[in-house]
Write a protein that holds these residues in place. Sequence first.
Motif, mmCIF file in Angstrom:
data_model
loop_
_atom_site.group_PDB
_atom_site.id
_atom_site.type_symbol
_atom_site.label_atom_id
_atom_site.label_comp_id
_atom_site.label_asym_id
_atom_site.label_seq_id
_atom_site.Cartn_x
_atom_site.Cartn_y
_atom_site.Cartn_z
ATOM 1 N N SER A 256 0.846 -1.187 0.000
ATOM 2 C CA SER A 256 0.000 0.000 0.000
ATOM 3 C C SER A 256 0.886 1.243 0.000
ATOM 4 N N ILE A 257 0.537 2.200 -0.869
ATOM 5 C CA ILE A 257 1.227 3.491 -0.893
ATOM 6 C C ILE A 257 0.212 4.615 -0.680
ATOM 7 N N ALA A 258 -0.902 4.242 0.024
ATOM 8 C CA ALA A 258 -2.044 5.157 0.154
ATOM 9 C C ALA A 258 -1.730 6.391 0.981
ATOM 10 N N TYR A 259 -0.763 6.317 1.912
ATOM 11 C CA TYR A 259 -0.459 7.479 2.746
ATOM 12 C C TYR A 259 0.206 8.596 1.947
ATOM 13 N N PRO B 239 -2.708 2.998 -4.325
ATOM 14 C CA PRO B 239 -2.900 4.288 -3.634
ATOM 15 C C PRO B 239 -4.238 4.343 -2.896
ATOM 16 N N PHE B 240 -5.063 3.295 -3.037
ATOM 17 C CA PHE B 240 -6.387 3.275 -2.422
ATOM 18 C C PHE B 240 -6.273 2.871 -0.954
ATOM 19 N N TYR B 241 -6.936 3.638 -0.082
ATOM 20 C CA TYR B 241 -6.983 3.290 1.344
ATOM 21 C C TYR B 241 -8.115 2.302 1.566
ATOM 22 N N ALA B 242 -7.835 1.187 2.247
ATOM 23 C CA ALA B 242 -8.841 0.166 2.529
ATOM 24 C C ALA B 242 -9.569 0.487 3.823
ATOM 25 N N GLU B 243 -10.876 0.290 3.827
ATOM 26 C CA GLU B 243 -11.701 0.557 5.006
ATOM 27 C C GLU B 243 -11.083 -0.073 6.252
ATOM 28 N N SER B 244 -10.906 0.741 7.272
ATOM 29 C CA SER B 244 -10.280 0.247 8.502
ATOM 30 C C SER B 244 -10.393 1.302 9.592
ATOM 31 N N VAL C 174 -15.471 0.890 -6.806
ATOM 32 C CA VAL C 174 -16.608 1.332 -6.002
ATOM 33 C C VAL C 174 -16.360 1.198 -4.499
ATOM 34 N N ASP C 175 -15.334 0.459 -4.111
ATOM 35 C CA ASP C 175 -15.013 0.337 -2.685
ATOM 36 C C ASP C 175 -13.655 -0.319 -2.542
ATOM 37 N N THR C 176 -13.060 -0.132 -1.365
ATOM 38 C CA THR C 176 -11.774 -0.759 -1.061
ATOM 39 C C THR C 176 -11.825 -1.289 0.364
ATOM 40 N N LYS C 177 -11.548 -2.575 0.527
ATOM 41 C CA LYS C 177 -11.562 -3.197 1.848
ATOM 42 C C LYS C 177 -10.307 -4.036 2.037
ATOM 43 N N LYS C 178 -10.110 -4.469 3.281
ATOM 44 C CA LYS C 178 -8.967 -5.315 3.594
ATOM 45 C C LYS C 178 -9.474 -6.671 4.054
#
Length: 869
Positions: free
Chosen positions: A462-465, A496-501, A521-525
Amino acid sequence: MKSKDIRKEFLHFFETKGHLIVDSAPIVLKDDPTLMFNNSGMAQFKEYFLGNGTPKSNRIADTQKCLRVSGKHNDLDDVGKDTYHHTMFEMLGNWSFGDYFKKEAIAWAWELLTEKYGISKDQIYVTVFEGDKGDGTSLDEEALELWKQHIAEDRILYGNKKDNFWEMGDIGPCGPCSEIHVDIRPEADRLAIDGKTLVNMDHPQVIEIWNLVFMQYQRKADGSLESLPARHIDTGMGFERLAMVLQGKSSNYDTDVFQPTIQKLEEISGVKYGAAEKTDIAIRVVVDHLRAVAFAIADGQLPSNTGAGYVIRRILRRAISYGYRFLGLKEPFIYKLYPILKAEMGDFFPELVKQETIVTGVIREEEASFLRTIEQGLNRLNQIIEQLGDSKVVPGDVIFELYDTFGFPADLSRIVAEDHGFTIDEAGFEAEMAKQKERSKKATALVTDDWVILDDKGNETSIAYDNTESEVKITRYRKVKNKKGEFFQLVFNQTPFYAESGGQIGDTGSISTLNETIEVVDTKKENNLVIHFVETLPENVNATFNAKVDTEKRNETTKNHSATHLMHEALREVLGTHVEQKGSYVGDDYLRFDFSHFSKMTDEELAIVEQKVNDKIAEALPLIEKRDCDINEAIAEGAMALFGEKYGDKVRVIRFGSSIELCGGTHVKNTADIRLFRILSESSTAAGIRRIEAITSNKAIEAYKDAEKNYNDVLATLKTKNDAVKAVQHLLDENAELKKQLESFVAQQATAEKATWKAAIKEVNGVNFLAVKTNLDTNAAKQNAIDLTKEIENAFIVVGTNDAVKPSITISIAKNLVDEKGYNAGQIVKEIAKHINGGGGGQPFLATAGGKEVSGLDAALKQAEDFVK
């Protein structure tokens, strides 16, 4: 051997075998969409078995608090009826991730049980997997030969796929297992009947205590098996059952794990454990369910009407119901047992100590609420039974409605019905329950295909930050179906997407090539994988895509998350350091923050908190972020760690000035980016838990603009330019004066009507009877009836209010008539109120009822006269 020592011995033994001892994970799983609760010891290690993470050690041991009350593993209905099933239980386990395998697992299990714990070898039986033709698997010869080195061959039994093949789910890692059973029957019974004939036959004294799972296969979506590249060991031993064996008891509930709590419950209820089977079951249900509910709440899961919270509420209500029905406990009592549980388990599970105030407060409030519900349900059921007349059968759909709408236990409905000489339509009730289960099953049904692996290097990061856009490659994908239709889940080599958490919603956006653009439409872990949801699969899954996050949504979400941190600190400053986060939602539209506090916040407190947050925003505090920080170092610096969260050795620390928290969410670079903060509401969600909803940035600015517009509209309506308060006060004064005049008029009208009523009273069977309709309001009509009863001897007054929206009936009877003739206004009003489709009650000399059908008043008043004839 005391239970505390049993636990210590297990962990010490495996520590000497090179295992890292780790803490139990929270019982409530917040970031695993496949499970509500930790239902086995291996749940916290799923990512390692799936190859999506690297454990701190290849050898681990622990005791895991587990909850089995939903889904495939559901023991709830068995709890209390036998002596060895539980909702919450401890699972002692040792794990090998690609290190040792069957030889060591079997040898160490035998050594611990027979040499360290001293269980007689003549009481032990073991099972091995016999193979399964459908799967193409054969007898587990390896395990069989290894067991022969330790135990007589006639004590090794063959088990089928149901008993001796363990699977994580419909797909995923799985493998054969060996169960270890202990026969704790008296010697005479063991000599009379061979224990091997009772293994896996649900005998309460020939029980499985340990299961050694040899994970060596992967179950595919088509049902086939393939060998895993690395083989693992996953074992689980029931702590409560082990205590029963080692303490020489015939029931888990006779051990020191449960006895202190049982003794306290005996003291509270006055019922002795062992006196009768029905009360014994009730006592076992209560002390078992106390543990499940207490640990769940301590880990942050509050009772509610949905999801995991509904399950916890259901468990607690089951315990309350058993106490109410069989132990005669009509007032909250379960919370009084908590100090005993804390004393027994708080040393090893410190959350029980630190969360005592919250846990006891929530349980006490839930008990009081449900006991009120039981009383309401009893009243409703009694009304239904009265209306059924001669049918003598309560329809199943009625029982289901009471259960589904009011939470009224079906067992209690049966008891009440039987007390009235009725039965309930069992088949109809079960049919309604089956329909509900089918609806629930359809709502949650999920069909998942196997992952299609495009890149098995396992370097998904993940490079979302730091990024909201990047080039990505799909490393794996799969098709998923649910009630909404068919969609796909994608995993990228980097995202680059942040996963729900942690309460923060997952990012949305798009991935595109020159030829197509597909919406994310959504991003989860899930199991340490960041999964992106798309409705269509790219034409070329091997292409390089430009992944782009919806930055407007991300930015608004980020502002709300940072504001949540600032508000958390402000709440602790204003209300006290007892304030702790108990839940949150962080979206782009608003933020929601649940926290521990035992009283409603005042307007002044809310204003101060809001001002403090806005002051921090105005200070333009820069974000100070530490990634991969040692958790002990972070805590030493004052970082807030939340109960119920699972933290690794390395954590991420977010600091804005004096606000320091452990957090994995996205945040603004400077508090000035938040712009403005506004609290929308403050409310209660449970006993001792408050909730604040708030907005930031443009939405907060728009809210203030709307408020200003509304204020100007009010000024225009009041026909004043600037002093709205004075104008409103003038209206209030006028209204108060008009109210006085109205009350005076109503009083005059009531006095005049009372005189008319008095003249209309007639003598019926020695009673001065009056039945009359009126246009007076209910209160005035009731007072007139009371006054006439005082003024006239032997008075029996019935008044119906002629209100088309909500008609009412009041009955007032002279007390001497109640004593001499046995009249009961409460029973009479309940009966005649049926004509107005209503109900009510009260005392024998005064009672009221409300209804919906004003057209039934005449019939109601006519029936009232029948009671005095």
